[in-house]
Design a protein around this motif. Structure first.
Motif, PDB file in Angstrom:
ATOM      1  N   CYS A 184      36.911  90.663  65.799  1.00  0.00           N
ATOM      2  CA  CYS A 184      35.342  90.361  65.208  1.00  0.00           C
ATOM      3  C   CYS A 184      34.136  89.837  66.207  1.00  0.00           C
ATOM      4  CB  CYS A 184      35.839  90.379  64.115  1.00  0.00           C
ATOM      5  SG  CYS A 184      36.555  91.435  62.572  1.00  0.00           S
ATOM      6  N   THR A 185      35.430  88.837  66.601  1.00  0.00           N
ATOM      7  CA  THR A 185      33.491  88.127  67.145  1.00  0.00           C
ATOM      8  C   THR A 185      33.821  88.796  68.544  1.00  0.00           C
ATOM      9  OG1 THR A 185      34.794  85.868  66.422  1.00  0.00           O
ATOM     10  CG2 THR A 185      33.502  85.341  68.720  1.00  0.00           C
ATOM     11  N   THR A 186      34.502  89.667  69.213  1.00  0.00           N
ATOM     12  CA  THR A 186      33.536  90.580  70.295  1.00  0.00           C
ATOM     13  C   THR A 186      32.339  91.582  69.892  1.00  0.00           C
ATOM     14  OG1 THR A 186      35.980  89.969  71.668  1.00  0.00           O
ATOM     15  CG2 THR A 186      34.737  91.963  72.160  1.00  0.00           C
ATOM     16  N   ILE A 187      33.063  92.002  68.595  1.00  0.00           N
ATOM     17  CA  ILE A 187      31.657  93.034  68.378  1.00  0.00           C
ATOM     18  C   ILE A 187      30.951  92.581  68.075  1.00  0.00           C
ATOM     19  CG2 ILE A 187      31.391  94.220  66.517  1.00  0.00           C
ATOM     20  CD1 ILE A 187      34.644  95.285  66.333  1.00  0.00           C
ATOM     21  N   LYS A 188      30.884  91.162  67.051  1.00  0.00           N
ATOM     22  CA  LYS A 188      29.770  90.997  67.580  1.00  0.00           C
ATOM     23  C   LYS A 188      29.037  90.234  68.572  1.00  0.00           C
ATOM     24  CE  LYS A 188      27.645  87.393  63.590  1.00  0.00           C
ATOM     25  NZ  LYS A 188      27.896  86.407  62.916  1.00  0.00           N
ATOM     26  N   ARG A 189      29.024  89.533  69.503  1.00  0.00           N
ATOM     27  CA  ARG A 189      28.639  89.452  70.577  1.00  0.00           C
ATOM     28  C   ARG A 189      27.863  90.563  70.951  1.00  0.00           C
ATOM     29  NH1 ARG A 189      25.754  86.661  73.627  1.00  0.00           N
ATOM     30  NH2 ARG A 189      26.100  87.007  76.177  1.00  0.00           N
ATOM     31  N   LEU A 190      28.794  91.757  70.892  1.00  0.00           N
ATOM     32  CA  LEU A 190      28.436  92.868  71.767  1.00  0.00           C
ATOM     33  C   LEU A 190      27.239  93.634  71.084  1.00  0.00           C
ATOM     34  CD1 LEU A 190      31.990  95.084  72.613  1.00  0.00           C
ATOM     35  CD2 LEU A 190      30.298  93.354  74.720  1.00  0.00           C
ATOM     36  N   GLY A 191      27.429  93.532  69.670  1.00  0.00           N
ATOM     37  CA  GLY A 191      26.456  93.745  69.304  1.00  0.00           C
ATOM     38  C   GLY A 191      24.858  92.793  69.796  1.00  0.00           C
ATOM     39  N   GLN A 192      25.438  91.888  70.123  1.00  0.00           N
ATOM     40  CA  GLN A 192      23.708  90.685  70.073  1.00  0.00           C
ATOM     41  C   GLN A 192      23.476  90.891  71.869  1.00  0.00           C
ATOM     42  OE1 GLN A 192      26.085  86.501  69.965  1.00  0.00           O
ATOM     43  NE2 GLN A 192      25.042  86.839  67.843  1.00  0.00           N
ATOM     44  N   LEU A 193      24.463  91.698  72.268  1.00  0.00           N
ATOM     45  CA  LEU A 193      24.273  92.274  74.242  1.00  0.00           C
ATOM     46  C   LEU A 193      23.141  93.535  74.092  1.00  0.00           C
ATOM     47  CD1 LEU A 193      27.337  91.169  75.640  1.00  0.00           C
ATOM     48  CD2 LEU A 193      25.041  90.035  75.749  1.00  0.00           C
ATOM     49  N   GLY A 194      23.315  94.239  72.926  1.00  0.00           N
ATOM     50  CA  GLY A 194      22.434  96.050  72.692  1.00  0.00           C
ATOM     51  C   GLY A 194      24.053  96.405  72.836  1.00  0.00           C
ATOM     52  N   TYR A 195      24.462  96.177  72.499  1.00  0.00           N
ATOM     53  CA  TYR A 195      26.128  97.269  72.495  1.00  0.00           C
ATOM     54  C   TYR A 195      26.035  97.124  70.891  1.00  0.00           C
ATOM     55  CZ  TYR A 195      26.295  97.486  77.608  1.00  0.00           C
ATOM     56  OH  TYR A 195      25.626  97.541  78.893  1.00  0.00           O
ATOM     57  N   ALA A 196      25.326  97.055  70.287  1.00  0.00           N
ATOM     58  CA  ALA A 196      25.727  96.926  68.721  1.00  0.00           C
ATOM     59  C   ALA A 196      25.823  99.135  68.369  1.00  0.00           C
ATOM     60  CB  ALA A 196      24.344  97.333  67.495  1.00  0.00           C
ATOM     61  N   GLY A 197      27.218  98.816  67.447  1.00  0.00           N
ATOM     62  CA  GLY A 197      28.508 100.390  66.716  1.00  0.00           C
ATOM     63  C   GLY A 197      28.913 100.961  67.998  1.00  0.00           C
ATOM     64  N   LEU A 198      29.422 100.005  69.401  1.00  0.00           N
ATOM     65  CA  LEU A 198      30.323 100.102  70.693  1.00  0.00           C
ATOM     66  C   LEU A 198      31.662  99.961  69.876  1.00  0.00           C
ATOM     67  CD1 LEU A 198      30.839 101.742  73.310  1.00  0.00           C
ATOM     68  CD2 LEU A 198      30.904  99.054  73.757  1.00  0.00           C
ATOM     69  N   PRO A 199      32.300 100.856  69.282  1.00  0.00           N
ATOM     70  CA  PRO A 199      33.969 100.517  68.668  1.00  0.00           C
ATOM     71  C   PRO A 199      34.429  99.779  69.273  1.00  0.00           C
ATOM     72  CG  PRO A 199      33.742 102.711  69.651  1.00  0.00           C
ATOM     73  CD  PRO A 199      32.237 102.410  70.272  1.00  0.00           C
ATOM     74  N   VAL A 200      35.172  99.010  69.055  1.00  0.00           N
ATOM     75  CA  VAL A 200      36.714  98.156  69.749  1.00  0.00           C
ATOM     76  C   VAL A 200      37.626  98.693  68.806  1.00  0.00           C
ATOM     77  CG1 VAL A 200      36.601  95.893  70.332  1.00  0.00           C
ATOM     78  CG2 VAL A 200      35.151  96.385  70.204  1.00  0.00           C
ATOM     79  N   THR A 201      38.483  98.909  69.386  1.00  0.00           N
ATOM     80  CA  THR A 201      40.114  98.937  69.460  1.00  0.00           C
ATOM     81  C   THR A 201      41.018  97.887  69.389  1.00  0.00           C
ATOM     82  OG1 THR A 201      39.561 101.819  70.016  1.00  0.00           O
ATOM     83  CG2 THR A 201      41.602 101.192  69.854  1.00  0.00           C
ATOM     84  N   MET A 202      41.921  97.989  68.638  1.00  0.00           N
ATOM     85  CA  MET A 202      43.338  96.499  68.891  1.00  0.00           C
ATOM     86  C   MET A 202      43.799  97.327  68.157  1.00  0.00           C
ATOM     87  SD  MET A 202      42.508  94.390  65.461  1.00  0.00           S
ATOM     88  CE  MET A 202      43.964  93.832  65.026  1.00  0.00           C
ATOM     89  N   ASN A 203      45.323  96.805  68.648  1.00  0.00           N
ATOM     90  CA  ASN A 203      46.693  97.418  68.332  1.00  0.00           C
ATOM     91  C   ASN A 203      47.085  97.225  66.875  1.00  0.00           C
ATOM     92  OD1 ASN A 203      47.709  99.408  70.276  1.00  0.00           O
ATOM     93  ND2 ASN A 203      46.734  98.275  71.501  1.00  0.00           N
ATOM     94  N   ALA A 204      47.625  97.721  65.941  1.00  0.00           N
ATOM     95  CA  ALA A 204      48.563  97.608  65.114  1.00  0.00           C
ATOM     96  C   ALA A 204      49.948  97.885  64.617  1.00  0.00           C
ATOM     97  CB  ALA A 204      47.326  97.707  63.682  1.00  0.00           C
ATOM     98  N   SER A 205      50.719  97.382  64.463  1.00  0.00           N
ATOM     99  CA  SER A 205      52.460  97.616  64.328  1.00  0.00           C
ATOM    100  C   SER A 205      52.586  97.850  62.708  1.00  0.00           C
ATOM    101  CB  SER A 205      53.559  96.115  65.164  1.00  0.00           C
ATOM    102  OG  SER A 205      53.405  95.340  64.325  1.00  0.00           O
ATOM    103  N   TYR A 206      54.133  99.025  62.981  1.00  0.00           N
ATOM    104  CA  TYR A 206      54.848  99.310  61.529  1.00  0.00           C
ATOM    105  C   TYR A 206      54.371  97.613  60.659  1.00  0.00           C
ATOM    106  CZ  TYR A 206      57.300 101.871  58.045  1.00  0.00           C
ATOM    107  OH  TYR A 206      57.334 102.255  56.855  1.00  0.00           O
ATOM    108  N   ARG A 207      55.285  97.193  60.978  1.00  0.00           N
ATOM    109  CA  ARG A 207      55.551  96.029  60.214  1.00  0.00           C
ATOM    110  C   ARG A 207      54.033  94.893  59.604  1.00  0.00           C
ATOM    111  NH1 ARG A 207      60.032  91.280  61.106  1.00  0.00           N
ATOM    112  NH2 ARG A 207      60.038  90.097  59.392  1.00  0.00           N
TER     113      ARG A 207
END
Length: 688
Positions: free
Chosen positions: A509-532
């Protein structure tokens, strides 16, 4: 202009009488008023045994039995004089035999004279056919097996006949069944392979015998052996199917009882040595395919001889039965508990993903045996010594593993009470190594040795960046940088995956906010999630709170889950997908094509993208391989209307193939190595 029907009618009318009468199935004749034959077909010759020359000169009355001639004469004369058709039964002489026939005749006026046209039907044949038909009908009704006849009419073969035995076996009356397809009696979700075999045989019009599980009218289930045979008409066309139904429920029950007695311990109901061997062989075969472990635990009860000697065999039997119940309750359905005899039990723990998992299961077994057993109000402390052997470390077959577990058990009996001894000397060291790994990971969660790298995901056609995947790394104090596969499996088992995932979420979430400040608002960032993780009740609420706290657009966060984990429980996957959509998040599936795929489930999840597994990508351009698997994955994604991203792309040839076949996105070393966040920012600025 004449129609086709008129032309045909004229041709038929032009056919000679002799040609037509030769086609008749019965004897045909034409008599003049004197009683002589004018015309006849070959069946008259067959019936009388006379030649054409003899028939031309004989009087027709001479062909009949003397006692029948007066009646025949009256009937034929009446037909000539009164124009009344004649119908009379009379015996026709054929050699020394007198055969009953039915004669039908009518007057015909032609060429200025009167003639008698008639037919003769052999009543002996009719009576014989009638008797056979009656016999067949009685046989069908008397048969002890159910008989059903259905019409061959395509998808639904409707019932046209059932015998009383069918009614008795199924409980349905004839009136309730006629006009229905017999599949309405099928038990739900039973015998799919047998029913598919039956359907294929019927579609191919060939005989088949299957064993099916059906439901009687009263709801009772029963086993029946069904033999189906196609029935053809004179032209060889299949018109019907006849089915013979044999109720084999009692046979099945007796067979099951015999099998149970042969494979189970009569006192405890546990598997005996015969069934144990079979279960262990199956567990080892599955482990060879999956790469998992199998644990074999040999258990010997403490103080059992003392209980037998002091309280009697009833108390001993009670203890054995209670121990059996406790062991079964402590294990999974896929595991096996067996009694070898006396107070020895064997446990087969199948599909063990790791040694740590096995240790936890053994601890659960120890806890199950910890409490005293009750017998007639008296508490009996019954512990057990256990020896453990592990496939493949300690052996790869039934006999070797059982001997290894037995040797380990005797070592444990020489130690402290209720001890557990592992046959493999590596087990203790492996267990200690995992304990140290867990402790180090707990410390890492409170420090700064866990960090993220980011791998760009670019459009295959344009090279434009379309997303970023966050990849977890751990700078271990002794082992250096560790990739996720080195520690996430352990974290999944010991539960640390949940705090790990929450830490990754916060950093993403911190990276998404930073990318928006750099002009890349809306660029999706993917994170992995496990079954547990996504199995936690507060998984999505926690994400919602974190996204709101960082003030980012939810559409910029994409959750990536492995296909195998989603297929593990499709209902959970669908609920998760619905929740993700409701929150406005994105959802991606990783390792697409890496194993068995449930395409219907994938479509129901309404995914944003599919991440192709690395194996199909590696095939592209490889020696002897054409990239067909990758193309198949792309075709499936196109049919499902889901964007496909290729991972592990490393060569220009792979990139060209993906571009040619319409792949949407790609990531891998060909695009960029995983980057720290500062390096990602530099990479983005350089490509701007």
């Amino acid at each position: 202009m004449k129609s086709c029907e008129q032309v045909t009618a004229q041709k038929v009318a032009a056919a000679s009488l002799k040609d037509v009468m030769e086609l008749l199935a019965d004897a045909f004749y034409v008599l003049d008023e004197a009683g002589h034959f004018v015309l006849w077909n070959h069946r008259i010759e067959q019936a009388t045994g006379l030649t054409p020359q003899q028939l031309r000169v004989i009087h027709m009355l001479d062909l009949f039995h003397p006692d029948d001639r007066p009646a025949v004469s009256r009937a034929f004369c009446s037909a000539f004089q009164d124009d009344t058709p004649a119908h009379i039964e009379a015996r026709l002489l054929s050699g020394d035999a007198a055969i009953p026939y039915l004669f039908c005749a009518a007057r015909l006026q032609a060429a200025g004279g009167n003639y008698l046209l008639g037919t003769a039907v052999n009543l002996t044949c009719l009576e014989h056919h009638g008797e056979l038909a009656e016999l067949r009908d009685r046989a069908l009704h008397a048969a002890s097996n159910g008989i059903v006849i259905t019409r061959c009419s395509g998808k639904d073969n409707l019932i046209e006949y059932v015998n009383p035995a069918f009614e008795r076996i199924t409980g349905y009356s004839r009136e309730e069944i006629l006009g229905h397809d017999s599949r309405f009696m099928a038990a739900d979700e039973q015998d799919s392979a047998q029913r598919a075999e039956l359907a294929a045989a019927i579609a191919a019009n060939r005989p088949v015998t299957v064993v099916l599980h059906n439901v009687r009218k009263n709801g009772e289930r029963f086993w029946n052996r069904l033999s189906v045979t196609p029935v053809t008409d004179a032209g060889g066309r299949v018109t019907h199917f006849i089915g013979i139904i044999e109720d084999i429920s009692e046979l099945k029950e007796r067979t099951a009882q015999l099998e149970y007695q042969v494979t189970h311990d009569p006192l405890t109901g546990l598997a005996n040595r015969t069934l144990l061997r079979d279960r262990m062989d199956h567990a080892l075969q599955a482990a060879r395919r999956s790469g998992h472990l199998v644990a074999v635990v040999l258990m010997d009860l403490n103080k059992f001889k003392e209980i037998n000697d002091t309280l009697g065999h009833d108390a001993g039997d009670h203890v054995l039965c209670m121990v059996a119940q406790r062991l079964q309750s402590a294990l999974r359905d896929s595991d096996t508990v067996a009694r070898l005899g006396g107070d020895e039990f064997v446990l087969v723990l199948a599909e063990q993903p790791s040694l740590r998992y096995t240790l936890r299961m053994i601890e659960r077994i120890r806890q199950a045996m910890a409490d005293e057993l009750q017998f007639e109000g008296q508490g009996l402390p019954v512990g057990a010594s256990m020896g453990v052997a592990i496939y493949p470390n300690d052996g790869d077959n039934f006999s070797v593993l059982l001997r290894a577990a037995d040797a380990a058990m005797y070592k444990s009996k020489s130690g402290s009470p209720n001890a557990v001894h592992f046959h493999s000397p590596d087990m203790a060291s492996a267990s200690e190594a995992r304990r140290r790994m867990e402790q180090a990971l707990r410390e890492a969660l409170s420090g700064d040795s866990l960090y993220l790298k980011y791998q760009p995901n670019v459009c295959v056609q344009t090279g434009r960046i379309v997303g970023v995947e966050a990849l977890l790394r751990w700078h271990h104090p002794q082992l250096g940088e560790l990739l996720p596969q080195r520690f996430l499996g352990e974290a999944e088992e010991n539960g640390l995956i949940v705090p790990l995932g929450r830490r990754v979420l916060d950093e993403v979430c911190t990276t998404i906010k930073r990318l928006g400040q750099l002009g890349y608002a809306g660029l999706p960032v993917t994170m992995n999630a496990s079954y547990r993780e996504f199995g936690q009740r507060d998984y999505l609420p926690h994400i919602a709170r974190t996204v709101a706290r960082h003030g980012i657009d939810p559409a910029c966060l994409e959750l990536e889950l492995r296909e195998a984990q989603l297929m593990r429980n499709p209902d959970v996957a669908r609920r998760l997908s619905a929740g993700v959509r409701e929150m406005g998040l994105r959802m991606s599936v990783d390792e697409f094509g890496g194993g068995a795929s449930n395409l219907a489930c994938l479509r129901a999840l309404r995914l944003d993208q599919l991440k192709m597994a690395s194996a199909p990508v590696r095939e592209i351009g490889a020696q002897g391989l054409s990239g067909a698997l990758a193309k198949t994955m792309l075709d499936i994604g196109r049919n499902l209307e889901i964007r496909v991203v290729a991972t592990s792309v490393e060569t220009r040839a792979q990139h060209s193939f993906l571009a040619e076949h319409g792949c949407a996105g790609m990531q891998g070393h060909y695009v960029s190595l995983p980057l720290t966040r500062p390096n990602l920012e530099h990479w983005l600025r350089r490509r701007a």
